[in-house]
Motif scaffolding. Structure first.
Motif, PDB file in Angstrom:
ATOM      1  N   GLY A 172      79.261 -51.595 -32.628  1.00 50.92           N
ATOM      2  CA  GLY A 172      80.428 -50.844 -33.091  1.00 50.92           C
ATOM      3  C   GLY A 172      81.443 -50.571 -32.011  1.00 50.92           C
ATOM      4  O   GLY A 172      82.623 -50.889 -32.164  1.00 50.92           O
ATOM      5  N   ASN A 173      80.996 -50.017 -30.892  1.00 47.00           N
ATOM      6  CA  ASN A 173      81.951 -49.649 -29.856  1.00 47.00           C
ATOM      7  C   ASN A 173      82.595 -50.872 -29.234  1.00 47.00           C
ATOM      8  O   ASN A 173      83.800 -50.907 -29.011  1.00 47.00           O
ATOM      9  N   ARG A 194      83.084 -53.804 -30.468  1.00 51.03           N
ATOM     10  CA  ARG A 194      84.047 -54.431 -31.375  1.00 51.03           C
ATOM     11  C   ARG A 194      85.329 -53.633 -31.437  1.00 51.03           C
ATOM     12  O   ARG A 194      86.424 -54.184 -31.449  1.00 51.03           O
ATOM     13  N   CYS A 195      85.163 -52.334 -31.478  1.00 52.37           N
ATOM     14  CA  CYS A 195      86.337 -51.484 -31.594  1.00 52.37           C
ATOM     15  C   CYS A 195      87.192 -51.581 -30.339  1.00 52.37           C
ATOM     16  O   CYS A 195      88.421 -51.711 -30.414  1.00 52.37           O
ATOM     17  N   LEU A 230      85.513 -55.500 -41.277  1.00 53.68           N
ATOM     18  CA  LEU A 230      85.732 -54.445 -40.297  1.00 53.68           C
ATOM     19  C   LEU A 230      84.638 -53.395 -40.402  1.00 53.68           C
ATOM     20  O   LEU A 230      84.141 -53.100 -41.479  1.00 53.68           O
ATOM     21  N   SER A 231      84.303 -52.836 -39.280  1.00 47.49           N
ATOM     22  CA  SER A 231      83.376 -51.703 -39.321  1.00 47.49           C
ATOM     23  C   SER A 231      84.180 -50.438 -39.593  1.00 47.49           C
ATOM     24  O   SER A 231      85.405 -50.429 -39.468  1.00 47.49           O
ATOM     25  N   SER A 253      84.214 -47.749 -37.901  1.00 51.57           N
ATOM     26  CA  SER A 253      84.838 -47.234 -36.683  1.00 51.57           C
ATOM     27  C   SER A 253      86.145 -47.964 -36.413  1.00 51.57           C
ATOM     28  O   SER A 253      87.132 -47.362 -35.987  1.00 51.57           O
ATOM     29  N   MET A 254      86.161 -49.268 -36.659  1.00 53.12           N
ATOM     30  CA  MET A 254      87.401 -50.016 -36.446  1.00 53.12           C
ATOM     31  C   MET A 254      88.465 -49.535 -37.418  1.00 53.12           C
ATOM     32  O   MET A 254      89.639 -49.413 -37.059  1.00 53.12           O
ATOM     33  N   ALA A 273      89.939 -46.525 -36.032  1.00 48.88           N
ATOM     34  CA  ALA A 273      90.803 -46.812 -34.893  1.00 48.88           C
ATOM     35  C   ALA A 273      92.140 -47.375 -35.373  1.00 48.88           C
ATOM     36  O   ALA A 273      93.206 -47.025 -34.840  1.00 48.88           O
ATOM     37  N   SER A 332      78.224 -45.614 -38.522  1.00 47.59           N
ATOM     38  CA  SER A 332      79.111 -44.584 -39.034  1.00 47.59           C
ATOM     39  C   SER A 332      78.249 -43.477 -39.631  1.00 47.59           C
ATOM     40  O   SER A 332      77.101 -43.708 -39.988  1.00 47.59           O
ATOM     41  N   TYR A 377      84.452 -40.414 -33.637  1.00 49.04           N
ATOM     42  CA  TYR A 377      85.469 -41.280 -34.230  1.00 49.04           C
ATOM     43  C   TYR A 377      84.873 -42.221 -35.279  1.00 49.04           C
ATOM     44  O   TYR A 377      85.601 -42.869 -36.019  1.00 49.04           O
ATOM     45  N   LYS A 378      83.556 -42.267 -35.327  1.00 50.77           N
ATOM     46  CA  LYS A 378      82.914 -43.115 -36.336  1.00 50.77           C
ATOM     47  C   LYS A 378      82.633 -42.367 -37.628  1.00 50.77           C
ATOM     48  O   LYS A 378      82.110 -42.953 -38.560  1.00 50.77           O
TER      49      LYS A 378
END
Lengths: 670, 395
Positions: free
Chosen positions: A364-365, A367-368, A411-412, A414-415, A418, A549, A583-584
């Protein structure tokens, strides 16, 4: 297998409703029919014959014929309609032009009707019925045109030929829905036409404006045009909408080359406007990140605009049809070959997209951050086109990048957060700000987001989490979470005496990476697979999990298998600690792992890497009776989570919505 | 389901009951109107969500409730105020020490430790010679640290000090350019907080009246002044109920409570601690106090609370916790051993061989899933709201 499935779906419509269709019974039939269609004799109807003549062997088992049969009156009428129009077009280019204008009207109208709470393919006019069912041929057409204009790589052709089965099946579903929806939708159609016409005129005006544009702009576009030309059907479909694609396709079914050429020439004539439209569409109708992939109309729409041509896997598991699943390994060469044709795509975004696609960036992180940095890159090299405002143009650009990334890999959450942050930052830029200033601000904001919301947040999480590690603990972790890894390493640095159990699962075996790093730093580790989790759990004192998430009801959405580990821990009375950056968090609520998920490569679970002798499934992977399900995420109910460790402290999972509510609204993340 | 049909007491005193009900229901109905008022004119300051405007920690609503409580029992609070002003005046002359101040407050029998600490901290601000806000804050921090170290095992003391500092310094007063006006704002807030804390018990007692019905049997574990206040108020309201008190080894807290209740003519029965499960099916609700309410919504309380709650949960009896909001602590124990142990020697009456180990821990942690409701001065809360309030206050 077969009788059971059929009876189940028929008797229990709810099973299929996950796909967000209303109670349309036929539906079930339709999604199932394709699988049986081999055994059933195709009905002789005009439609069906056309299909079989036009396309590869796969299509001649296309169920469109027998699917449509109960509903058949409609398409046949339409067919003739089409032919009529076709003749129009064939006679003179001008005629075809006017036809396109009409087509646009229909399409827009279609759009406007569809957009609010659409169900299946809500088709009011017969024309789009054909459009829906015609897709396979559209696809085929595409290759044909491509082959003629561009040196098409073999791979692309293959991938396209692969298309029909999945699609024809869809076509069946679509056509049935048509029938269901028509009575309800036929009324609004009339009222909306005026609006549609207005839009058409606007379209025309805009085209005129475009003509006034600088010459070099046109030149630039030529490249894109070439690209769109190559995708003849795509362009033409995008311009005049379903009707046109239906047209080309009916035209094609007799497979007359002249007509194909005609289609191309028409497309060329329409090139300017078409291109514009295409570009606009890409920006405007960015497919929703959570598009329902069993929603025919949306899928078609998205496909028309898709940059990444992914081949859809055929045997998708019943409950998961609303999710995209692709044959892996087919897209990459195709995408690579397109690199120079994709004018609007920034190389940085392109690179990140490819890395997502190939799995080089995961987590997650990671990718974001990669995505945000790519956006930073694009903002750095961005300049506002003349007569446009930075705020709006850049937002549209970002949207198109996002849709590209979404095509590469869903998309995840978290993305998504963002992106939401970035867009709101752009929207909040004061109008008086100069372009360079705005760009600098945006880049700084992105940096700040990465630092505060991800990197610093992780530090805070680590600080909190180590207080929960005591000497003599046995900590269990599942998969590889960057936050958990940092916690473990930091606790080790602090000199705490503990042991780690790394639980892993096929096919990704991410735990091995974590294990390697932990062992490298001198931690005592046990490595096991999830099969042994109930055995190992009795000696564990704490379970640390990461999360993709956390949703508003406290549900932890994470790597598949997490729920299993959490439940086992709960049964053994072991506290489960979830480390997740705020943020997730997402305000959505989800109760199961079905509605929203990601499907991985089914081959990954049917084969064992490096073990050639395990090939029991070879040859049966294409069987209609075998459906492979490789889920990527699952949802852990909050009952199984003792604590959520986040950058706002240690909170119970019931407090996730509090954090979402208190910190999202005001400063939107910063 | 726990609302059983009235039992023997009700049958006997049906008449009295109907007579006594009317005045009592009037006095009980007054808090809701005051809540409705605050709902209608929410705080114009909209930095917090609407949700919190009506029910925030230490906001207008809380004050309104506190005021309502004062209005009803003015004599309870007046002596406290007098005492405070006296002691504050007396301290002004000699060099100031928080601990002295704290101890002088602690002499009052009914004042909780945490409230004494809060009062002492308020006195710190008043006596402070600081000339800048920063200085004052540091002074306050030091004072609260020394208070906390006075009894490290007391969760409510720590939580009270933290909440005080949080509440007092989290104000726009800190942005005033004029230090003196800022300081007076702080003193004002500190006084307010102290008063609120004093009245908390009364508010809780009033809130809980709705849950005590005629003919019910209440199991109480431990000696809690809040619970006593609750039961006292119920008795004053002429409610008919009986109380089971656990013995509360090793301190005999239940013995204390039972004598207090006997004075009020409430029927009381003493149980040994191990008879909880035996008598649970006669019980309609369990009332406990709390040493601290932790972020998960669980409570830390006298040893044995956890097992009482477990038994009650198993038998589907509600477990009510009466706790003032200054006991809300930013702690999150994952299990029983996840806290600093509060040890206490236990007298078994016979010599224990040295080889035998004795568990001397005095507190246990009851996870939120075994609690039904928390009665606090912020209102009647479910356990999950505790974290909500804490997040709101601390972040």
């Amino acid at each position: 297998m077969e009788p059971r499935r059929t009876s189940r779906t028929v008797s229990d419509p709810k099973v299929r409703q996950v796909g967000f269709f209303t109670s349309q019974h036929h539906h079930h039939h339709h999604h199932h029919l394709p699988e049986r269609s081999f055994s059933e004799p195709p009905l002789p109807d005009p439609f069906h014959t056309s299909t079989s003549t036009s396309s590869a062997p796969v299509t001649d088992v296309s169920p469109s014929g027998n699917l449509l049969s109960p509903v058949m009156i409609l398409p046949s009428r339409h067919h003739s309609d089409n032919l009529h129009r076709l003749s129009h077009r064939a006679t003179s280019p001008t005629a075809s032009f006017s036809y396109f204008a009409r087509a646009v009207v229909v399409r827009e109208n279609d759009d406007s009707l569809l957009s609010p709470g659409r169900r299946g393919i809500a088709v009011k006019s017969p024309s789009s019925v054909v459009a829906a069912s015609s897709f396979p041929k559209g696809g085929f057409d595409l290759t044909a045109v491509k082959a003629s204009s561009v040196p098409a790589s073999k791979l692309t052709t293959v991938s396209v030929v692969n298309l029909p089965p999945g699609i024809s099946e869809k076509a069946g579903g679509a056509s049935v829905e048509v029938q269901n929806d028509r009575p309800a939708k036929s009324k609004p159609l009339k009222q909306k036409t005026s609006k549609a016409e207005r839009r058409a005129t606007q379209e025309a005006q805009r085209a005129a404006k475009a003509a006034a544009k600088a010459f070099f702009n046109l030149l630039l576009k030529l490249a894109v045009d070439l690209y769109s030309l190559a995708e003849g059907s795509k362009t033409s479909a995008a311009v005049p909408g379903p009707v046109n694609s239906a047209n080309t396709k009916t035209a094609k079914s007799p497979k007359s080359p002249s007509q194909k050429n005609d289609a191309v020439s028409v497309a060329a004539a329409e090139k300017k406007a078409g291109d514009r439209q295409l570009e606009k569409d890409r920006k405007k109708d960015v497919p929703h990140p959570r598009m329902q992939y069993d929603d025919q109309s949306r899928v078609e729409k998205a496909k028309r605009r898709a940059v990444v041509k992914q081949t859809e896997a055929r045997n998708r598991v019943e409950l998961f049809r609303h999710l995209p699943q692709y044959e892996h390994g087919t897209q990459l060469p195709d995408l690579e070959s397109k690199f120079f044709q994709l004018d609007p795509m920034h190389p940085a975004v392109y690179k990140v997209g490819l890395q997502y696609l190939s799995g080089d960036i995961c987590g997650g992180n990671a990718r974001c951050i990669a995505m945000l940095q790519a956006f930073q890159e694009t903002i750095r090299s961005y300049s506002t086109p003349p007569e446009k405002s930075l705020v709006r143009d850049l937002t549209a650009k970002i949207s198109s990048y996002v849709s590209f990334l979404n095509e590469c890999r869903p998309l995840s959450i978290s993305m998504g957060n963002a992106i939401r942050f970035l867009k709101s930052t752009i929207a909040k830029l004061p109008l008086s700000m100069s372009e360079s200033e705005a760009k600098a601000t945006l880049q700084a904001d992105i940096d700040r987001f990465i630092n505060e919301k991800i990197i610093l947040a992780d530090n805070v999480i680590v600080k909190h989490a180590v207080t929960k590690i005591r000497d003599g603990d046995v900590l269990l972790t599942y998969g590889a979470s960057s936050a958990v890894e940092m916690v473990l390493l930091h606790a080790h640095e602090l000199g705490k005496q503990f042991r780690v159990v790394v639980v892993d699962s096929r096919p990704k075996l991410e735990g091995q990476l974590l294990l390697r790093r932990l062992v490298g730093r001198g931690l005592g580790c046990t490595y096991t697979h999830i099969n042994a989790v109930s055995y190992i759990m009795h000696e564990v004192t704490r379970v640390f999990l990461g999360a993709s998430s956390i949703l508003s009801n406290g549900t932890v959405y994470s790597r598949v298998g997490t729920a299993c580990v959490a439940m086992a821990a709960h049964a053994f009375g072991v506290p489960v600690l979830v480390c997740c950056e705020a943020y997730k968090f997402h305000e959505r609520v989800q109760l199961d792992s079905i509605c929203f998920n990601e499907l991985g490569d089914p081959d990954a679970i049917s084969k064992v890497h490096g073990r050639e002798e395990i090939n029991y499934l070879d040859g049966s992977t294409n069987s209609e009776n075998l459906q492979l399900l490789n889920l990527t995420y699952d949802a852990t109910p909050s009952d199984y989570v003792s604590i959520v460790i986040t950058d706002y402290g240690m909170v119970p999972p019931t407090s996730v919505p509090v954090i979402v509510r208190e910190y999202r609204k005001e400063h939107l993340w910063i | 389901m726990w609302w059983r049909s009235p039992s023997f007491i009700l049958d006997r005193q049906q008449q009295n009951d109907t007579a006594s009900r009317n005045p009592e229901s009037i006095s009980l109905s007054s808090p809701p109107p005051s809540m409705a008022d605050t709902l209608q004119n929410p705080n114009p300051n909209t930095s917090t969500s609407a949700y919190y405007q009506t029910r925030a920690v230490v906001t207008s609503d809380w004050l309104a409730q506190a005021q309502a409580a004062v209005g009803r029992h003015p004599d309870d609070d007046l002596p406290v105020n007098d005492e405070r002003t006296k002691s504050a005046a007396g301290d002004a002359g000699k060099p100031f020490s928080v601990i002295d101040e704290f101890n002088s407050w602690r002499k009052q029998p009914d004042l909780a430790e945490a409230v004494a600490a809060i009062r002492a901290l308020a006195a710190v601000i008043r006596a402070s010679q600081a000339t800048t806000m920063m200085e004052l804050e540091i002074e306050l921090k030091k004072a609260s640290d020394s208070l906390k170290s006075w009894d490290t095992t007391s969760i409510s003391l720590t939580a009270g000090c933290d909440l005080f500092i949080r509440y007092v310094t989290r104000t726009s007063a800190l942005e005033y350019e004029d230090f003196n006006s800022a300081k007076s704002r702080l003193i004002e807030r500190a006084e307010k907080f102290g008063e609120i804390s004093c009245k908390a018990r009364r508010i809780i007692a009033m809130l809980s009246q709705d849950f005590i019905f005629d003919g019910c049997t209440i199991l109480v574990h431990g000696f809690s002044r809040v619970v006593l206040e609750v039961l006292k108020t119920a008795a004053q309201n002429k409610k008919l109920f009986r109380v089971f008190c656990t013995e509360g080894r090793p301190d005999g807290t239940g013995l204390r409570l039972s004598t207090e209740l006997a004075k009020l003519d409430v029927p009381v029965k003493l149980l040994i601690d191990s008879a909880v499960a035996y008598s649970m099916d006669e019980v309609d609700m369990v009332f406990v106090g709390a040493d601290g309410v932790v972020e998960s919504g669980g409570i830390i309380n006298m040893m044995g609370t956890y097992q009482v709650a477990l038994v009650a949960h198993t038998m589907n009896k509600p477990v009510y916790v009466a706790a003032e909001s200054y006991k809300f602590a930013r702690l999150y124990p994952l299990d029983q051993k996840d806290m600093a142990p509060a040890l206490r020697p236990i007298d078994f009456g016979v010599p224990i061989p040295s080889k035998v180990e004795v568990e001397t821990s005095n507190l246990d942690y009851t996870p939120p899933q075994y609690l039904t409701l928390l009665f606090t001065d912020l209102g009647v809360l479910t356990p999950s709201v505790v974290s909500d309030e804490l997040i709101q206050l601390y972040l």
